[in-house]
Scaffold this motif. Sequence first.
Motif, PDB file in Angstrom:
ATOM      1  N   MET A 104      38.880  31.864 -23.310  1.00  0.00           N
ATOM      2  CA  MET A 104      40.221  31.593 -22.788  1.00  0.00           C
ATOM      3  C   MET A 104      40.165  31.284 -21.291  1.00  0.00           C
ATOM      4  SD  MET A 104      43.635  33.969 -22.714  1.00  0.00           S
ATOM      5  CE  MET A 104      43.117  34.906 -21.281  1.00  0.00           C
ATOM      6  N   ASP A 105      39.373  32.053 -20.548  1.00  0.00           N
ATOM      7  CA  ASP A 105      39.281  31.847 -19.100  1.00  0.00           C
ATOM      8  C   ASP A 105      38.710  30.470 -18.761  1.00  0.00           C
ATOM      9  OD1 ASP A 105      40.287  34.402 -18.770  1.00  0.00           O
ATOM     10  OD2 ASP A 105      38.340  35.301 -18.283  1.00  0.00           O
ATOM     11  N   VAL A 106      37.714  30.022 -19.515  1.00  0.00           N
ATOM     12  CA  VAL A 106      37.052  28.762 -19.211  1.00  0.00           C
ATOM     13  C   VAL A 106      37.758  27.571 -19.853  1.00  0.00           C
ATOM     14  CG1 VAL A 106      34.917  27.434 -19.500  1.00  0.00           C
ATOM     15  CG2 VAL A 106      34.804  29.859 -18.883  1.00  0.00           C
ATOM     16  N   LEU A 107      38.141  27.712 -21.118  1.00  0.00           N
ATOM     17  CA  LEU A 107      38.672  26.569 -21.873  1.00  0.00           C
ATOM     18  C   LEU A 107      40.195  26.476 -21.843  1.00  0.00           C
ATOM     19  CD1 LEU A 107      36.313  26.947 -24.970  1.00  0.00           C
ATOM     20  CD2 LEU A 107      35.998  25.480 -22.969  1.00  0.00           C
ATOM     21  N   GLY A 108      40.861  27.552 -21.466  1.00  0.00           N
ATOM     22  CA  GLY A 108      42.315  27.547 -21.377  1.00  0.00           C
ATOM     23  C   GLY A 108      42.974  28.297 -22.522  1.00  0.00           C
ATOM     24  N   ALA A 109      44.061  28.986 -22.196  1.00  0.00           N
ATOM     25  CA  ALA A 109      44.759  29.809 -23.181  1.00  0.00           C
ATOM     26  C   ALA A 109      45.409  28.984 -24.285  1.00  0.00           C
ATOM     27  CB  ALA A 109      45.817  30.670 -22.485  1.00  0.00           C
ATOM     28  N   ASP A 110      45.689  27.711 -24.027  1.00  0.00           N
ATOM     29  CA  ASP A 110      46.388  26.879 -25.012  1.00  0.00           C
ATOM     30  C   ASP A 110      45.460  26.165 -25.985  1.00  0.00           C
ATOM     31  OD1 ASP A 110      48.839  27.584 -23.950  1.00  0.00           O
ATOM     32  OD2 ASP A 110      48.823  25.932 -22.518  1.00  0.00           O
ATOM     33  N   ARG A 111      44.157  26.281 -25.794  1.00  0.00           N
ATOM     34  CA  ARG A 111      43.214  25.615 -26.703  1.00  0.00           C
ATOM     35  C   ARG A 111      43.295  26.315 -28.056  1.00  0.00           C
ATOM     36  NH1 ARG A 111      37.767  22.702 -25.785  1.00  0.00           N
ATOM     37  NH2 ARG A 111      38.336  22.533 -23.629  1.00  0.00           N
ATOM     38  N   ARG A 112      43.471  25.535 -29.118  1.00  0.00           N
ATOM     39  CA  ARG A 112      43.585  26.106 -30.466  1.00  0.00           C
ATOM     40  C   ARG A 112      42.229  26.604 -30.946  1.00  0.00           C
ATOM     41  NH1 ARG A 112      46.710  21.235 -33.120  1.00  0.00           N
ATOM     42  NH2 ARG A 112      44.551  20.904 -33.623  1.00  0.00           N
ATOM     43  N   CYS A 113      42.287  27.653 -31.777  1.00  0.00           N
ATOM     44  CA  CYS A 113      41.050  28.220 -32.311  1.00  0.00           C
ATOM     45  C   CYS A 113      41.302  28.821 -33.686  1.00  0.00           C
ATOM     46  CB  CYS A 113      40.492  29.291 -31.370  1.00  0.00           C
ATOM     47  SG  CYS A 113      41.465  30.806 -31.311  1.00  0.00           S
ATOM     48  N   CYS A 114      40.215  29.162 -34.342  1.00  0.00           N
ATOM     49  CA  CYS A 114      40.269  29.870 -35.618  1.00  0.00           C
ATOM     50  C   CYS A 114      39.152  30.905 -35.599  1.00  0.00           C
ATOM     51  CB  CYS A 114      40.086  28.900 -36.786  1.00  0.00           C
ATOM     52  SG  CYS A 114      40.041  29.735 -38.389  1.00  0.00           S
ATOM     53  N   VAL A 115      39.530  32.157 -35.773  1.00  0.00           N
ATOM     54  CA  VAL A 115      38.551  33.223 -35.923  1.00  0.00           C
ATOM     55  C   VAL A 115      38.392  33.421 -37.422  1.00  0.00           C
ATOM     56  CG1 VAL A 115      37.998  35.644 -35.466  1.00  0.00           C
ATOM     57  CG2 VAL A 115      39.250  34.300 -33.748  1.00  0.00           C
TER      58      VAL A 115
ATOM     59  N   ARG B 183      44.267  31.718 -37.335  1.00  0.00           N
ATOM     60  CA  ARG B 183      44.434  30.473 -36.578  1.00  0.00           C
ATOM     61  C   ARG B 183      45.484  30.703 -35.499  1.00  0.00           C
ATOM     62  NH1 ARG B 183      44.109  29.299 -41.996  1.00  0.00           N
ATOM     63  NH2 ARG B 183      42.386  27.950 -42.601  1.00  0.00           N
ATOM     64  N   SER B 184      45.137  30.346 -34.272  1.00  0.00           N
ATOM     65  CA  SER B 184      46.045  30.555 -33.145  1.00  0.00           C
ATOM     66  C   SER B 184      45.508  29.793 -31.941  1.00  0.00           C
ATOM     67  CB  SER B 184      46.140  32.053 -32.825  1.00  0.00           C
ATOM     68  OG  SER B 184      44.885  32.551 -32.392  1.00  0.00           O
ATOM     69  N   THR B 185      46.019  30.125 -30.782  1.00  0.00           N
ATOM     70  CA  THR B 185      45.431  29.629 -29.534  1.00  0.00           C
ATOM     71  C   THR B 185      44.487  30.713 -29.028  1.00  0.00           C
ATOM     72  OG1 THR B 185      47.145  30.604 -28.155  1.00  0.00           O
ATOM     73  CG2 THR B 185      47.530  28.340 -28.942  1.00  0.00           C
ATOM     74  N   LEU B 186      43.650  30.363 -28.065  1.00  0.00           N
ATOM     75  CA  LEU B 186      42.738  31.368 -27.506  1.00  0.00           C
ATOM     76  C   LEU B 186      43.521  32.522 -26.869  1.00  0.00           C
ATOM     77  CD1 LEU B 186      39.957  29.085 -26.014  1.00  0.00           C
ATOM     78  CD2 LEU B 186      39.690  30.756 -27.854  1.00  0.00           C
ATOM     79  N   GLY B 187      44.617  32.198 -26.187  1.00  0.00           N
ATOM     80  CA  GLY B 187      45.435  33.245 -25.576  1.00  0.00           C
ATOM     81  C   GLY B 187      46.003  34.207 -26.612  1.00  0.00           C
ATOM     82  N   GLU B 188      46.506  33.666 -27.720  1.00  0.00           N
ATOM     83  CA  GLU B 188      47.038  34.516 -28.788  1.00  0.00           C
ATOM     84  C   GLU B 188      45.926  35.328 -29.449  1.00  0.00           C
ATOM     85  OE1 GLU B 188      48.898  31.593 -31.251  1.00  0.00           O
ATOM     86  OE2 GLU B 188      50.632  31.403 -29.946  1.00  0.00           O
ATOM     87  N   ALA B 189      44.746  34.733 -29.605  1.00  0.00           N
ATOM     88  CA  ALA B 189      43.623  35.441 -30.227  1.00  0.00           C
ATOM     89  C   ALA B 189      43.168  36.610 -29.359  1.00  0.00           C
ATOM     90  CB  ALA B 189      42.468  34.477 -30.489  1.00  0.00           C
ATOM     91  N   VAL B 190      43.162  36.424 -28.043  1.00  0.00           N
ATOM     92  CA  VAL B 190      42.796  37.524 -27.143  1.00  0.00           C
ATOM     93  C   VAL B 190      43.754  38.693 -27.352  1.00  0.00           C
ATOM     94  CG1 VAL B 190      42.741  38.242 -24.709  1.00  0.00           C
ATOM     95  CG2 VAL B 190      41.617  36.129 -25.413  1.00  0.00           C
ATOM     96  N   ARG B 191      45.055  38.396 -27.417  1.00  0.00           N
ATOM     97  CA  ARG B 191      46.046  39.453 -27.633  1.00  0.00           C
ATOM     98  C   ARG B 191      45.895  40.074 -29.034  1.00  0.00           C
ATOM     99  NH1 ARG B 191      48.730  35.743 -24.655  1.00  0.00           N
ATOM    100  NH2 ARG B 191      49.736  34.686 -26.401  1.00  0.00           N
ATOM    101  N   ARG B 192      45.688  39.251 -30.031  1.00  0.00           N
ATOM    102  CA  ARG B 192      45.600  39.706 -31.430  1.00  0.00           C
ATOM    103  C   ARG B 192      44.428  40.654 -31.648  1.00  0.00           C
ATOM    104  NH1 ARG B 192      43.981  41.161 -35.723  1.00  0.00           N
ATOM    105  NH2 ARG B 192      44.178  40.257 -37.775  1.00  0.00           N
ATOM    106  N   PHE B 193      43.270  40.339 -31.055  1.00  0.00           N
ATOM    107  CA  PHE B 193      42.069  41.134 -31.301  1.00  0.00           C
ATOM    108  C   PHE B 193      41.809  42.183 -30.223  1.00  0.00           C
ATOM    109  CE2 PHE B 193      41.418  37.394 -33.928  1.00  0.00           C
ATOM    110  CZ  PHE B 193      41.030  37.991 -35.125  1.00  0.00           C
ATOM    111  N   HIS B 194      42.743  42.339 -29.275  1.00  0.00           N
ATOM    112  CA  HIS B 194      42.569  43.323 -28.202  1.00  0.00           C
ATOM    113  C   HIS B 194      42.488  44.732 -28.796  1.00  0.00           C
ATOM    114  CE1 HIS B 194      42.780  45.142 -24.275  1.00  0.00           C
ATOM    115  NE2 HIS B 194      43.729  45.930 -24.726  1.00  0.00           N
ATOM    116  N   GLY B 195      41.383  45.404 -28.520  1.00  0.00           N
ATOM    117  CA  GLY B 195      41.222  46.789 -28.964  1.00  0.00           C
ATOM    118  C   GLY B 195      40.972  46.959 -30.453  1.00  0.00           C
ATOM    119  N   GLU B 196      40.840  45.873 -31.174  1.00  0.00           N
ATOM    120  CA  GLU B 196      40.624  45.966 -32.626  1.00  0.00           C
ATOM    121  C   GLU B 196      39.131  45.972 -32.924  1.00  0.00           C
ATOM    122  OE1 GLU B 196      41.319  43.003 -36.321  1.00  0.00           O
ATOM    123  OE2 GLU B 196      43.130  43.549 -35.195  1.00  0.00           O
TER     124      GLU B 196
END
Length: 155
Positions: free
Chosen positions: A42-53, A66-79
């Motif tokens: 997210m820091d390098v590529l940008g929070a709006d770049r789409r991704c799929c974990v 499926r989300s953006t990198l910013g949403e994925a960081v929030r989704r997987f935080h502490g999980e």
Amino acid sequence: MGFLPSKSGPRVRKLKSVQGIEATLIFYVPPPDLQSVLQDCMDVLGADRRCCVARELTKIHEQFCRSTLGEAVRRFHGEATVGEITLLIEGAGPSSQDSDVPAEVLEMELQQRIAAGEPLSQAVKAASRELGVGRKRAYQAALRLAKASRPAGES
């Protein structure tokens, strides 16, 4: 792309080296590193770049987030994540800055570098970086210049 380096510094350098690639980036991620990898991406590529974990691909318990990198960081935080993780990240779109650079400016930059004795590949790389244009575009311009500078009758 395979596995990214396990330490953040080398990982960030690797991500910076691939951030302009227009193809989808695919990484294998060890489950304990998922949060830090997503954060660096997210820091390098940008929070709006789409991704799929993707977890446990081709297995009975496969899952996709499926989300953006910013949403994925929030989704997987502490999980605590388990299983095989594959991270797919949307390729870079064509740079708007790239299209803003007139062909004449690019060609003049390339001509100056080649006239100064730089090898074609180095001139392309430097002009691409200096002007913020894609390497493919710079290389095509360099080939046009090389072809135009040949005497008639040479191939």
